[in-house]
Write a protein that holds these residues in place. Structure first.
Motif, PDB file in Angstrom:
ATOM      1  N   ASP A  53      -4.653   5.962  42.417  1.00 57.48           N
ATOM      2  CA  ASP A  53      -4.393   5.379  41.087  1.00 57.48           C
ATOM      3  C   ASP A  53      -4.661   3.793  41.310  1.00 57.48           C
ATOM      4  O   ASP A  53      -4.985   3.096  40.456  1.00 57.48           O
ATOM      5  CB  ASP A  53      -2.945   5.563  40.787  1.00 57.48           C
ATOM      6  N   PHE A  57      -7.345   1.753  39.054  1.00 53.55           N
ATOM      7  CA  PHE A  57      -6.790   0.919  38.215  1.00 53.55           C
ATOM      8  C   PHE A  57      -7.456  -0.561  38.474  1.00 53.55           C
ATOM      9  O   PHE A  57      -7.875  -1.209  37.470  1.00 53.55           O
ATOM     10  CB  PHE A  57      -5.134   0.607  38.383  1.00 53.55           C
ATOM     11  N   TYR A  58      -7.918  -0.857  39.722  1.00 50.74           N
ATOM     12  CA  TYR A  58      -8.635  -2.072  39.855  1.00 50.74           C
ATOM     13  C   TYR A  58     -10.048  -2.099  39.417  1.00 50.74           C
ATOM     14  O   TYR A  58     -10.591  -3.168  39.299  1.00 50.74           O
ATOM     15  CB  TYR A  58      -8.422  -2.403  41.435  1.00 50.74           C
ATOM     16  N   GLY A  61      -9.352  -0.955  35.150  1.00 53.86           N
ATOM     17  CA  GLY A  61      -8.430  -1.853  34.261  1.00 53.86           C
ATOM     18  C   GLY A  61      -7.321  -0.817  33.641  1.00 53.86           C
ATOM     19  O   GLY A  61      -7.027   0.389  33.981  1.00 53.86           O
ATOM     20  N   PRO A  62      -6.643  -1.396  32.738  1.00 49.18           N
ATOM     21  CA  PRO A  62      -5.561  -0.788  32.249  1.00 49.18           C
ATOM     22  C   PRO A  62      -5.814   0.355  31.307  1.00 49.18           C
ATOM     23  O   PRO A  62      -5.018   1.392  31.122  1.00 49.18           O
ATOM     24  CB  PRO A  62      -4.851  -1.701  31.276  1.00 49.18           C
ATOM     25  N   SER A  63      -7.004   0.956  31.105  1.00 51.95           N
ATOM     26  CA  SER A  63      -7.459   1.900  30.279  1.00 51.95           C
ATOM     27  C   SER A  63      -7.605   3.055  31.304  1.00 51.95           C
ATOM     28  O   SER A  63      -8.155   4.306  30.657  1.00 51.95           O
ATOM     29  CB  SER A  63      -8.604   1.629  29.532  1.00 51.95           C
ATOM     30  N   PRO A  69       1.258   6.798  35.802  1.00 50.63           N
ATOM     31  CA  PRO A  69       1.021   5.467  34.974  1.00 50.63           C
ATOM     32  C   PRO A  69       2.249   4.598  35.200  1.00 50.63           C
ATOM     33  O   PRO A  69       2.206   3.443  34.939  1.00 50.63           O
ATOM     34  CB  PRO A  69       0.725   5.873  33.521  1.00 50.63           C
ATOM     35  N   LEU A  72       2.422   1.661  37.622  1.00 46.16           N
ATOM     36  CA  LEU A  72       1.530   0.514  37.570  1.00 46.16           C
ATOM     37  C   LEU A  72       1.964  -0.336  36.536  1.00 46.16           C
ATOM     38  O   LEU A  72       1.116  -1.332  36.140  1.00 46.16           O
ATOM     39  CB  LEU A  72       0.192   0.810  37.938  1.00 46.16           C
ATOM     40  N   VAL A  73       2.915  -0.078  35.808  1.00 43.19           N
ATOM     41  CA  VAL A  73       3.277  -1.091  34.582  1.00 43.19           C
ATOM     42  C   VAL A  73       3.234  -2.408  35.111  1.00 43.19           C
ATOM     43  O   VAL A  73       4.257  -2.684  35.892  1.00 43.19           O
ATOM     44  CB  VAL A  73       4.437  -0.603  33.837  1.00 43.19           C
ATOM     45  N   GLU A  75       1.138  -4.548  36.381  1.00 44.81           N
ATOM     46  CA  GLU A  75       0.571  -5.056  37.343  1.00 44.81           C
ATOM     47  C   GLU A  75      -0.900  -5.789  36.558  1.00 44.81           C
ATOM     48  O   GLU A  75      -1.325  -5.171  35.479  1.00 44.81           O
ATOM     49  CB  GLU A  75      -0.005  -3.757  38.064  1.00 44.81           C
ATOM     50  N   ALA A  76      -1.351  -6.564  37.302  1.00 44.24           N
ATOM     51  CA  ALA A  76      -2.560  -7.392  36.539  1.00 44.24           C
ATOM     52  C   ALA A  76      -3.804  -6.703  37.115  1.00 44.24           C
ATOM     53  O   ALA A  76      -3.689  -6.549  38.329  1.00 44.24           O
ATOM     54  CB  ALA A  76      -2.360  -8.875  36.800  1.00 44.24           C
ATOM     55  N   SER A  77      -4.795  -6.420  36.421  1.00 49.90           N
ATOM     56  CA  SER A  77      -5.875  -5.792  37.230  1.00 49.90           C
ATOM     57  C   SER A  77      -6.482  -7.039  37.839  1.00 49.90           C
ATOM     58  O   SER A  77      -6.581  -8.172  37.583  1.00 49.90           O
ATOM     59  CB  SER A  77      -6.813  -5.355  35.956  1.00 49.90           C
TER      60      SER A  77
END
Length: 143
Positions: A53, A57-58, A61-63, A69, A72-73, A75-77
């Motif tokens: 995950d 995510f990195y 991104g958020p999609s 999920p 990772l709320v 978190e900045a990509s």
């Protein structure tokens, strides 16, 4: 049945698989490349899935479609990160989760009353042993 005849229970989360000897591993394919990023080997499927995950995510991104999920709320990509940086971050998360998961399993085992053999009280080898009482009623001795 999934593709290739694999049952769903063998892969409880996306991006992970189980080795023959029981370890769970995670890896992810780099976008627009044939290479993969190795994310580590873990004792629990949850740890491997959390490592996956983190990496997905990195990378996306958020999609990104995540296994967890809710973790990772906020978190900045990372934007444009190298595969080595993504691997490092994923392994950090996976190792942390693995430690928590395995300690919880050990705690559950201890609270159930089961003690591993290496947890037994060890005799003091510097102390002279006391002679056994021949009149004691021992269950293990045949009568």
């Amino acid at each position: 049945m999934e593709r290739g005849g694999k049952r769903k229970s063998e892969r409880p989360y996306k991006g992970i698989r189980m080795r023959k000897w029981g370890k769970w591993v995670a890896e992810i394919r780099e976008p627009n490349k044939r290479s993969r990023i190795w994310l580590g080997s873990y004792s629990t499927p949850v740890a491997a899935a959390r490592a996956y995950d983190t990496a997905v995510f990195y990378l996306r991104g958020p999609s990104a479609r995540l296994n967890f999920p809710e973790y990772l709320v906020g978190e900045a990509s990372g934007g444009d990160m190298s595969s080595a940086t993504i691997r490092k971050k994923a392994i950090e998360v996976g190792a942390r989760v693995d430690a928590i998961e395995t300690s919880m399993t050990a705690h559950d085992t201890a609270s159930s009353g089961f003690k591993p053999c290496w947890f037994e009280e060890k005799p003091d080898l510097n102390k002279k042993p006391e002679p056994e009482d021949p009149d004691a009623d021992d269950d293990w001795r045949e009568k």
